[in-house]
Motif scaffolding. Structure first.
Motif, mmCIF file in Angstrom:
data_model
loop_
_atom_site.group_PDB
_atom_site.id
_atom_site.type_symbol
_atom_site.label_atom_id
_atom_site.label_comp_id
_atom_site.label_asym_id
_atom_site.label_seq_id
_atom_site.Cartn_x
_atom_site.Cartn_y
_atom_site.Cartn_z
ATOM 1 N N HIS A 18 -13.134 13.562 0.940
ATOM 2 C CA HIS A 18 -12.277 13.652 2.119
ATOM 3 C C HIS A 18 -10.800 13.547 1.748
ATOM 4 C CE1 HIS A 18 -15.815 12.281 4.911
ATOM 5 N NE2 HIS A 18 -15.959 13.508 4.425
ATOM 6 N N ASN A 19 -10.470 12.975 0.589
ATOM 7 C CA ASN A 19 -9.085 12.890 0.096
ATOM 8 C C ASN A 19 -9.050 13.426 -1.331
ATOM 9 O OD1 ASN A 19 -6.399 12.350 -0.080
ATOM 10 N ND2 ASN A 19 -6.557 10.147 0.273
ATOM 11 N N LYS A 77 -5.576 13.544 -3.454
ATOM 12 C CA LYS A 77 -5.078 12.272 -3.967
ATOM 13 C C LYS A 77 -5.773 11.890 -5.266
ATOM 14 C CE LYS A 77 -4.947 7.354 -2.802
ATOM 15 N NZ LYS A 77 -5.274 6.351 -1.757
#
Length: 622
Positions: free
Chosen positions: A83-84, A87
């Motif tokens: 989901h990220n 990053k």
């Protein structure tokens, strides 16, 4: 009759009020039922309640809220890293960059070390031969007569000269080395050693730190002194009286080289005392000083140019430390009558000093690149920039010697260090008998062989690095020239800009009264040395851009009018205090748009070829 009508009306009113009260009661009961049924319909994120389509009106019992259910939920709940994704990908690239830093940094350090070694060996090998050739030229002057020197760069004759500019510089270097070497004989190394050894440990630690700071200051100012001497001795002069100005510059250069050699001698003596101390406490303190350097540099903002300056400083510092360790070993071996067993006693300490220096450099550069988002590929650009200096100094139209370009780029000046090494070797190594000349000849031939092999390998590697960085075109660009008596023109690199007049216009577009002096026309493009001609293809002709047309001649009345005053740039507040508090940065400059309505930011970066060891980049000198 009237009583019956009144009674009928009263009964109707009573029935209406009863109906209203019943409606109110039914409405309030509906609201309460909706409030009681709402918790069963809401989905909780912790999993205490679940929606049940068949039983909307029932409430979940309080027996479900147990400690075991909470612990079970904490043990079984999950999350998704995708989901990220951006990053975590960035974090992984930072780890990979930190792992690549040691390899890329050591490539740069090894290449820079051999560059410094080449400039250092030049003082011992080729410089004496060049001085002899210049002296032969002076001695054969009555037979050959004065000859005009024709520059291969601009094809202009400089008139009758006794010596070429390069020969004048070589003679000056030779005279400086001879005079300073005779002055170094009056310095007693043994007395200096015992004087330093009698000091306390803390005092010696402070002295060593002061010597490092003084060495950087001497290097920054010393190269300017030498450049001023070379230019004063070789610039064209109309009157013979102007040659007298060479004498004060020469005396200043002799004083600088002598003082810098004394400074390095004190630094080597302090290191020798640390090696010979019984508990090795001073050596440990000096090594811990390297780790203090991490604290002073890692947690500061660094840009690409600042990191280039720091890398050059680390190369120079590492090479200087190696020479200091060599001097320490020579002095210690002399005291023990050249016993090879004592060399193995010094070997662990030498390895410990070198290992600490390498570890500190790796950690420092790894975290600087991590905190400032600098990729590991930047070290290949630094390597190509150093290679460009080496190749450009081998061209026919080179305007500086290679050792001088290394001095400006890295802050490494080989003359004081070479002078100290000659002084230590002549006092430590004593050969008597008829084998003196044979040993000296063999040693000199070995150094020349090492110098030639090192230069050939460096030239091949430099050509390869320049091709990888696509910098072949810059080799054939002309160096910046300036009009006589005017300011020097800016370099014509890829990142340079044309000289701007008032309001951002070209100097030719200004009125006649405010027009600046045009620069001298550029000479033909550079030609590489014959040894480098096979490395790079011949550059294609680049069409020159036409300058803006000169203003048409106006009437005599209009010529007498004063030129229009330049309008101040709107939106940029200025004050007198700003000139002294900050150093202007190119990234913060603004310029007017062509229509003059809005401001546009320009963020050009300085080319690495314009950055030397002592250039201010980002309000910081590293």
């Amino acid at each position: 009759m009237a009583d019956s009508v009144a009674a009928g009306l009263g009964e109707e009113k009573d029935t209406e009020t009863e109906d209203k009260e019943r409606e109110k009661l039914t409405g309030s009961s509906k609201i309460k039922s909706e409030k009681n049924s709402s918790p069963s319909e809401v989905t909780e994120t912790l999993g205490f309640y679940e929606r049940n389509a068949g039983k909307k009106g029932k409430q979940s019992s309080l027996s479900d809220l147990t400690l075991f259910r909470f612990i079970g939920t904490e043990l079984t709940r999950g999350y998704f890293l995708e989901h990220n994704e951006a990053k975590y990908t960035e974090r992984r690239e930072r780890v990979y960059t930190c792992l690549r830093i040691p390899r890329e940094l050591e490539k740069l350090m090894i290449f820079g070390f051999f560059l410094c070694l080449d400039a250092f060996l030049y003082v011992f090998t080729l410089l004496p031969l060049r001085v002899l050739l210049a002296l032969v030229r002076l001695l054969t002057l009555p037979c050959c007569g004065l000859r005009a020197y024709v520059c291969p760069y601009c094809k202009k004759s400089s008139g009758s000269r006794l010596l070429q500019p390069a020969q004048v510089c070589d003679l000056l270097k030779g005279f400086i080395m001879i005079i300073c070497y005779s002055m170094m004989h009056y310095v007693d190394y043994s007395m200096m050693y015992h004087l330093i050894r009698g000091q306390s440990v803390i005092k010696l630690y402070i002295i060593y730190n002061m010597l490092e700071v003084a060495d950087r200051l001497f290097s920054s100012f010393g190269q300017d002194i030498l450049d001023a001497l070379y230019w004063t001795a070789t610039e064209p002069k109309k009157k013979k009286r102007a040659h007298i100005g060479v004498i004060p510059h020469f005396l200043m250069a002799v004083l600088y080289v002598f003082l810098h050699a004394i400074l390095i001698m004190v630094q080597a003596t302090t290191l020798n005392v640390a090696f010979n101390s019984h508990n090795k406490s001073l050596l440990t303190i000096m090594m811990s000083n390297n780790f203090v350097e991490i604290k002073g540099s890692v947690f500061k903002k660094f840009e690409k140019n600042n990191l280039f300056q720091m890398s050059n400083s680390d190369i120079k510092e590492r090479f200087t430390n190696y020479v200091l360790l060599l001097i320490v070993c020579l002095r210690n071996m002399e005291q023990f009558s050249w016993n090879p067993d004592h060399l193995w006693v010094l070997f662990p300490d030498v390895c410990m000093v070198i290992a600490s220096e390498i570890a500190v450099d790796i950690v420092k550069h790894a975290f600087i690149t991590k905190f400032n988002d600098i990729t590991a590929d930047v070290y290949s650009e630094y390597r190509a920039s150093l290679a460009f200096d080496l190749v450009s100094s081998r061209q026919k139209n080179a305007y500086t010697d290679y050792s001088d370009s290394v001095s400006r780029r890295m802050g490494f000046i080989p003359l004081p260090l070479a002078l100290l090494l000659i002084r230590v070797v002549t006092s430590s190594v004593r050969i008597q008998g008829s084998l003196v000349l044979v040993c000296l000849l063999l040693f000199y031939l070995g150094m020349i062989t090492l110098k030639v092999l090192n230069s050939i390998v460096l030239l091949g590697k430099s050509c390869l690095y320049i091709k990888e960085a696509n910098m072949e075109e810059k080799l054939f660009q002309t160096p910046p020239t300036a009009a006589p008596g005017g300011p020097p023109a800016r370099p014509t690199g890829a990142d340079s800009r044309l000289p701007q007049g008032r309001g951002g216009l070209s100097p030719l577009c200004l009125p006649r009264q405010t027009r600046v002096q045009p620069p001298v026309p550029n000479p033909p493009p550079c030609s590489p040395h014959p040894s480098l001609a096979s490395c790079f293809p011949k550059p294609q002709a680049i069409p020159q851009t036409r300058a803006c047309p000169r203003p048409s001649p106006a009437s005599p009345s209009s010529r007498r009018t004063a030129p229009p005053r330049p309008r101040p740039r709107p939106g940029i507040p200025s004050s007198s205090s700003d000139q002294f508090l900050t150093t202007p940065d190119e990234s913060e400059e603004k310029e007017l748009a062509p229509d003059g309505t809005e401001l546009k930011h320009r963020t050009p970066k300085k080319d690495l070829l314009e950055i030397d060891r002592f250039t201010i980049c980002g309000n910081r000198i590293d």
